[in-house]
Enzyme design. Structure first.
Site, mmCIF file in Angstrom:
data_model
loop_
_atom_site.group_PDB
_atom_site.id
_atom_site.type_symbol
_atom_site.label_atom_id
_atom_site.label_comp_id
_atom_site.label_asym_id
_atom_site.label_seq_id
_atom_site.Cartn_x
_atom_site.Cartn_y
_atom_site.Cartn_z
ATOM 1 N N LYS A 42 -20.243 4.979 -21.065
ATOM 2 C CA LYS A 42 -21.629 5.431 -21.213
ATOM 3 C C LYS A 42 -22.376 4.549 -22.202
ATOM 4 C CE LYS A 42 -22.266 9.874 -21.586
ATOM 5 N NZ LYS A 42 -23.064 10.922 -20.950
ATOM 6 N N ARG A 112 -23.142 12.794 -27.344
ATOM 7 C CA ARG A 112 -22.294 12.873 -26.142
ATOM 8 C C ARG A 112 -21.067 11.999 -26.295
ATOM 9 N NH1 ARG A 112 -27.512 12.419 -23.660
ATOM 10 N NH2 ARG A 112 -27.978 14.212 -22.344
ATOM 11 N N GLY A 121 -17.052 16.023 -17.673
ATOM 12 C CA GLY A 121 -16.951 17.405 -18.139
ATOM 13 C C GLY A 121 -15.750 17.712 -19.001
ATOM 14 N N MET A 123 -14.909 16.387 -22.017
ATOM 15 C CA MET A 123 -15.123 16.378 -23.470
ATOM 16 C C MET A 123 -16.456 17.031 -23.796
ATOM 17 S SD MET A 123 -13.545 12.765 -24.639
ATOM 18 C CE MET A 123 -14.312 11.796 -23.389
ATOM 19 N N ARG A 366 -23.256 4.883 -14.230
ATOM 20 C CA ARG A 366 -21.869 4.428 -14.147
ATOM 21 C C ARG A 366 -21.558 4.204 -12.675
ATOM 22 N NH1 ARG A 366 -19.776 10.396 -15.894
ATOM 23 N NH2 ARG A 366 -20.377 11.431 -14.002
ATOM 24 N N HIS A 484 -19.287 20.424 -11.055
ATOM 25 C CA HIS A 484 -17.927 20.084 -11.466
ATOM 26 C C HIS A 484 -16.976 20.086 -10.273
ATOM 27 C CE1 HIS A 484 -13.899 21.093 -12.988
ATOM 28 N NE2 HIS A 484 -14.208 20.174 -13.882
ATOM 29 N N ARG A 606 16.199 4.841 10.342
ATOM 30 C CA ARG A 606 17.314 5.672 9.882
ATOM 31 C C ARG A 606 17.982 6.236 11.129
ATOM 32 N NH1 ARG A 606 13.201 7.168 5.802
ATOM 33 N NH2 ARG A 606 14.057 6.907 3.697
ATOM 34 N N ARG A 662 19.374 0.696 10.178
ATOM 35 C CA ARG A 662 20.398 1.055 9.206
ATOM 36 C C ARG A 662 21.469 1.911 9.852
ATOM 37 N NH1 ARG A 662 18.946 4.867 4.411
ATOM 38 N NH2 ARG A 662 19.142 6.424 6.059
ATOM 39 N N GLU A 789 20.868 -0.217 -3.256
ATOM 40 C CA GLU A 789 20.446 1.113 -3.699
ATOM 41 C C GLU A 789 21.383 1.744 -4.714
ATOM 42 O OE1 GLU A 789 19.832 3.608 -0.229
ATOM 43 O OE2 GLU A 789 21.566 2.774 0.792
ATOM 44 N N SER A 808 17.439 -5.105 1.324
ATOM 45 C CA SER A 808 16.284 -4.220 1.337
ATOM 46 C C SER A 808 16.514 -3.173 0.253
ATOM 47 C CB SER A 808 16.132 -3.561 2.704
ATOM 48 O OG SER A 808 15.062 -2.643 2.652
ATOM 49 N N GLY A 810 16.587 0.044 -1.417
ATOM 50 C CA GLY A 810 16.459 1.468 -1.122
ATOM 51 C C GLY A 810 16.163 2.163 -2.441
ATOM 52 N N THR A 811 14.892 2.152 -2.796
ATOM 53 C CA THR A 811 14.561 2.606 -4.155
ATOM 54 C C THR A 811 14.626 4.125 -4.318
ATOM 55 O OG1 THR A 811 12.283 2.287 -3.465
ATOM 56 C CG2 THR A 811 13.220 0.629 -4.931
ATOM 57 N N ASN A 812 14.758 4.851 -3.201
ATOM 58 C CA ASN A 812 14.962 6.298 -3.374
ATOM 59 C C ASN A 812 16.321 6.518 -4.026
ATOM 60 O OD1 ASN A 812 12.622 6.521 -1.873
ATOM 61 N ND2 ASN A 812 13.713 6.839 0.058
ATOM 62 N N ASP A 813 17.342 5.916 -3.427
ATOM 63 C CA ASP A 813 18.673 6.064 -4.004
ATOM 64 C C ASP A 813 18.823 5.245 -5.280
ATOM 65 O OD1 ASP A 813 20.245 7.949 -2.571
ATOM 66 O OD2 ASP A 813 20.112 6.621 -0.828
ATOM 67 N N CYS A 875 12.412 -0.563 1.173
ATOM 68 C CA CYS A 875 12.156 0.461 2.185
ATOM 69 C C CYS A 875 12.201 1.869 1.615
ATOM 70 C CB CYS A 875 13.106 0.316 3.368
ATOM 71 S SG CYS A 875 14.829 0.547 2.912
ATOM 72 N N TYR A 895 8.461 -8.344 2.063
ATOM 73 C CA TYR A 895 7.745 -7.242 2.705
ATOM 74 C C TYR A 895 7.980 -5.929 1.984
ATOM 75 C CZ TYR A 895 12.192 -5.735 4.739
ATOM 76 O OH TYR A 895 13.479 -5.294 4.892
HETATM 77 C C1 PEP Z 1 16.448 4.697 -0.085
HETATM 78 O O1 PEP Z 1 17.442 5.165 -0.619
HETATM 79 O O2 PEP Z 1 15.498 4.231 -0.725
HETATM 80 C C2 PEP Z 1 16.327 4.683 1.374
HETATM 81 C C3 PEP Z 1 15.286 4.122 1.946
HETATM 82 O O3 PEP Z 1 17.267 5.338 2.086
HETATM 83 P P1 PEP Z 1 17.274 6.931 2.269
HETATM 84 O O4 PEP Z 1 15.964 7.433 1.775
HETATM 85 O O5 PEP Z 1 17.478 7.170 3.710
HETATM 86 O O6 PEP Z 1 18.442 7.311 1.440
HETATM 87 MG MG MG Z 2 19.203 5.479 0.574
#
Ligand code: PEP
Ligand code: MG
Length: 917
Positions: A42, A112, A121, A123, A366, A484, A606, A662, A789, A808, A810-813, A875, A895
């Site tokens: 502001k 202000r 809103g 502060m 703004r 708001h 999968r 996979r 993973e 690849s 596997g960032t979940n695991d 992935c 990728y």
């Molecule tokens: C992972 O682990 O990131 C993954 C893509 O495999 P899944 O989610 O099937 O375990």
């Molecule tokens: Mg996995």
């Protein structure tokens, strides 16, 4: 209260030479629009608007460094500040020809907050500061309007009493104490009119009110309201700095990732009055429509009101276009201002203004918050208007907001079978249906139980933010498109209908009455945030324009303007990004959708997701219950044709694009029934004894299936499974290739930690490939690689890369195993972790760059040290999350792979990452 940050400790703004106060006014300003980190958004833009000669009331900004100092030094100020404020006040007095506390011509100011990013809103604000029992009389005389003067005074007492002196609702009280005093007075004066409006209170009534307010303050705080304007100012400045750390501001910052250490600036500005009569008023406008992006002056205006009334939604304002009739000269000036603002700031602006006796003043500008629809349309159209370049368009659209364009709308058939019960203002687009709750708390807890919820309120306030976050949609009975509810919903990307004035909402009975119908807590309602319509019950939703053009193909680009701007943006993004995007998809039709959304291949198929269609699950179960390799082989032979035809379908849909397939990953117990009755059914189906089924279920039981017999461990112990899957892939490849379509399978082995695991599986895949090629007399080209993973794979990636042609992530695991947090159960404690700021964001949604990311970095480096051109991708779910995508770009991955509907988000985020280089 958040802990002090490293960066705030690093700064030492205690030297006398530091400039803390920046004046602006009469075409000159100490600061400018680029100084947002020091002056807040502001303050910086007030300076900038002053410089470009827009009509800004003069004032000064106290910098964010003072806020940092305030929190680092036990809520005290730098010694040099007082003198700088004095000087700024003298300058302001000179420029206004008025004096603080003067008995004939008093200066009044607004105080202000203003952080670097706007926090609407969240502060505190104090208006009409400088009034006291003496100066109010001077104001009355000079304005020849006693009612106006006392209206300002009572507003000031109310705000100051609340914000600075803490006169607020106590536990057990239903209403704000100042409101109670107003209501009592109204009852005394108008005993027969329970709904009398504030505007009916005349000057003597308002004077009585100011006396009662002062008394209330004394009773509640034991202190007198301060008469001295300098003391008032000190109190107000302290309250604004203090409000940086109120609960709602903290929640807001957490949600929008605004660092706690930024702090707020304080803006002190000469008051201009929108409440002097019917030639005055206040408004909030946008230079384009923030919901649709249409290039029109859009907003609202309240006659005879101060700015706070518009935003608070207490009265429903009129559209700003109405000024064309009511104040044509002001309307013309507003149109000029709109063009000046856009050509100077090169973005859609959200501005506040006040008209005092026919004269226009700008109080703020703004970059306007907008829906995803508006963001895309405005950016693309501004490129056409040569206000910005395509690079700017790509850079400025929050990648996540594209998901709104793909959001469902009400199914038009379902919509026809229901009647609109009321209408409000369309404030946040999209269709939402859910059970209604009348309090934010109840909405939040119902949503936690998995219910789809609509939050229904007379109007919302910042206290409702948690409930709004939890709800599918928000419906209010009062307030305009910049209330708001509307602002916050739009920013959250929530569906919102506001100002539906026909709704009679009764909090005490948790019910809503409209046109003879009653709805109670837990009943379904549906709202359309694009049209403002409200429907009874649950209304089915249907796909968006983008989905209809690209997937359903029942709408052409020519028929859909939003599709066309979307397509243009995607083209610019694709021209700039370096990361490829792939999709996580397991079915031929899903793959088709993914390609339509721009997928350049499948990054994760999968295979176990193919096990549930038709009678396949029976074959899977037969395979699991097999007592030896022979029996297993027979069951697998039944699965083979189904897998083969799915793979063939996927290859066809991909038309030559690569597919990472996979092999089986989850532990086998996930596929077999655990209750007795289903086990009996299965035994009967397979012609075996129920005991045998029960015994096998017991054998397969795991205490921690996440770390159990899953991933490549299955293929190692039961090589027949991998063999069948390899055969299905290669036979399908041969078949599709024979039809003239190029096929690029990439076989991916999950959960590898030891190089030998991968070597064994790869050897087996090659054997099957050779057999199939020989049998079918074809030459197939394929890759074999692995998922990365588990942490061990990251630290021995150089060894693994000897046999893996690709990685690849596997960032979940990898997140689950690195953090030692179950991806399925972490929800029970992660919210608390976020509150305590142990983690800033849910690490399963937004990649933990400092931990998991470091392991990925190691794996990339080691992998490349062995195999220079190793193909790298991701992935896990993070592949469709903008910050994580940008991280993957920096890591140099080839990728990202994500769910089909996230692809546009990933494409845009990837382009943004490339532009940042
Ligand atoms: C992972 O682990 O990131 C993954 C893509 O495999 P899944 O989610 O099937 O375990
Ligand atoms: Mg996995």
């Amino acid at each position: 209260m958040p802990t002090k940050s490293k960066s705030s400790k690093a700064k030492k703004p205690s030297s006398k030479s530091v400039k803390y106060v920046y004046s602006f006014g009469n075409g000159k300003a100490d600061g400018n629009g680029k100084m947002k980190s020091l002056l807040g958004g502001k303050g910086a833009n007030l300076a900038e608007m002053t410089r470009i000669r827009l009509p800004v009331p003069p004032g000064f900004t106290i910098s964010t460094e003072v806020c940092t100092y305030f929190y680092d030094h036990n809520r005290t100020y730098p010694p040099a500040l007082e003198k700088q404020i004095d000087e700024a006040i003298h300058k302001l007095e000179a420029s206004m020809g008025k004096k603080f506390g003067d008995a004939t011509n008093p200066l009044l100011v607004a105080v202000r907050s203003g952080a670097r990013d706007s926090m609407p809103g969240m502060m505190d604000t104090i208006l009409n500061l400088g009034l006291n029992d003496r100066t109010v009389r001077a104001l009355a005389e000079r304005s020849r309007n006693e009612r106006f003067a006392y209206d300002c005074y009572r507003r000031f007492l109310q705000m100051y009493g609340d914000v600075v002196m803490g006169v607020q609702k106590r536990p057990g009280e239903d209403h704000e104490p100042f409101e109670v005093v107003i209501e009592e007075l109204k009852k005394e004066l108008f005993p027969n009119d329970p709904h009398v409006s504030d505007t009916k209170l005349d000057a003597p009534a308002l004077r009585t009110l100011t006396d009662r307010f002062r008394k209330l303050i004394r009773e509640r705080t034991g202190k007198d309201f301060p008469e001295d304007p300098r003391e008032q100012l000190r109190g107000a400045v302290g309250a604004v700095f203090g409000s940086w750390n109120n609960e709602r501001a903290i929640i807001y910052r957490r949600k929008y990732n605004i660092p706690h250490e930024w702090g707020t600036a304080v803006n002190v500005q000469a008051m201009v009055f929108g409440n002097t009569g019917n030639d005055s008023g206040s408004g909030v406008s946008f230079t384009r429509d923030p919901a649709t992006g249409e290039k029109v002056l859009y907003g609202e205006f309240l006659l005879n009101a101060q700015g706070e009334d518009v935003v608070a939604g207490v009265r429903t304002p009129e559209p700003v276009l109405q000024l064309k009739v009511e104040m044509p000269e002001v309307y013309r000036q507003l149109q000029d201002v709109r063009h000046t603002l856009e050509s100077h700031f090169h973005d859609m602006q959200d501005f506040e203004f006040t008209v005092e006796q026919g004269r226009l003043f700008m109080l703020q500008t703004r970059n306007g918050k907008r829906t995803g629809f508006a963001a895309v349309r405005i950016a693309v159209e501004m490129v056409k208007e040569k206000l910005i370049k395509p690079d700017d368009a790509v850079r400025r659209i929050p990648a996540d907001s594209l998901s709104q364009l793909l959001a469902p709308v009400f199914d038009s058939n379902a919509r026809k079978t229901t009647q609109v019960i009321a209408r409000g203002l369309p404030a946040g687009p999209g269709a939402a249906s859910g059970k209604i709750y009348f309090s934010a708390n109840e909405a939040e807890s119902a949503a936690q139980k998995g219910e789809k919820v609509l939050l229904v309120r007379i109007e919302t306030s910042p206290e409702d933010i948690r409930g709004m976050l939890a709800a599918e949609g928000i419906l209010t009975a009062r307030g305009g498109v910049s209330s708001h509810a509307a602002l916050v919903a739009r920013q959250m990307g929530k569906v919102c209908v506001c100002g539906a004035s026909e709704l009679q909402i009764d909090y005490s009975t948790n019910s809503l009455h409209v046109r003879g119908q009653n709805f109670r807590k837990g009943d379904y309602l549906s709202i359309d945030g694009t049209t403002g319509e409200i429907f009874p019950g649950e209304v089915k939703t249907s796909p968006s324009d983008i989905v209809r053009v690209l997937i359903d193909k029942d709408l052409t680009p020519a028929e859909s303007p939003i599709y066309r701007v979307f397509a243009q943006l995607m083209q610019w993004a694709d021209q700039r990004r370096k990361l490829e995007v792939r999709a996580n998809a397991d079915q031929p039709d899903q793959v088709g959708h993914a390609v339509a959304f721009g997928a350049q291949g499948v990054g994760l198929c999968r295979t176990e997701h193919m096990f549930f269609e038709g009678d396949r699950i029976d074959h899977v179960r037969e395979m699991i219950l097999a007592e030896n390799a022979d029996e297993r082989g027979k069951a697998l032979a039944k699965l083979l044709p189904a897998q083969r035809s799915d793979f063939a379908g996927i290859f066809k849909a991909l038309k030559g694009l690569p597919a990472t397939i996979r092999f089986l990953d989850p532990p086998l117990h996930e596929f077999i029934p655990h209750d007795e009755a289903s086990q009996r059914d299965l035994a009967e189906k397979l012609g075996i004894s129920p005991d045998r089924v029960a015994r096998r279920v017991k054998e397969l039981h795991e205490f921690n299936p996440m770390l159990g017999h899953r991933g490549c461990r299955l293929g190692i112990v039961y090589p027949e499974i991998s063999e069948m899957q390899a055969r299905a892939v290669f036979e399908a490849a041969a078949e599709v290739q024979a039809s003239g379509i190029k096929v690029r399978p990439e076989i991916m082995i999950p959960l590898v930690g030891f190089p030998k695991e991968l070597e064994l599986q790869i050897a087996l895949v090659h054997q099957v490939a050779q057999k199939v090629q020989k049998e079918r007399n074809v030459k197939l080209s394929y890759l074999v690689g692995t998922m990365i993973e588990i942490p061990r794979a990251c630290v021995v990636a150089d060894e693994i890369a000897k046999s893996a042609q690709f990685f690849s992530f596997g960032t979940n695991d990898l997140t689950q195993t690195t953090l030692g947090m179950s991806r399925d159960d972490a929800g029970s404690f992660l919210p608390r972790y976020q509150e305590e700021e142990i983690v800033r964001q849910n690490p399963f949604a937004v990649l933990d760059q400092g931990g998991v990311g470091k392991l990925m970095e190691t794996a990339v480096k080691l992998g490349r040290s062995t195999r220079k051109d190793i193909k790298l991708g991701i992935c896990g779910e993070h592949g469709g999350e903008p910050d994580s995508v940008k991280f993957c770009h920096r890591l140099g991955l080839a990728y990202v792979s994500c769910s089909p509907f996230r692809l546009p988000v990933a494409r845009l985020a990837a382009a943004q990452a490339a532009l940042k280089e």
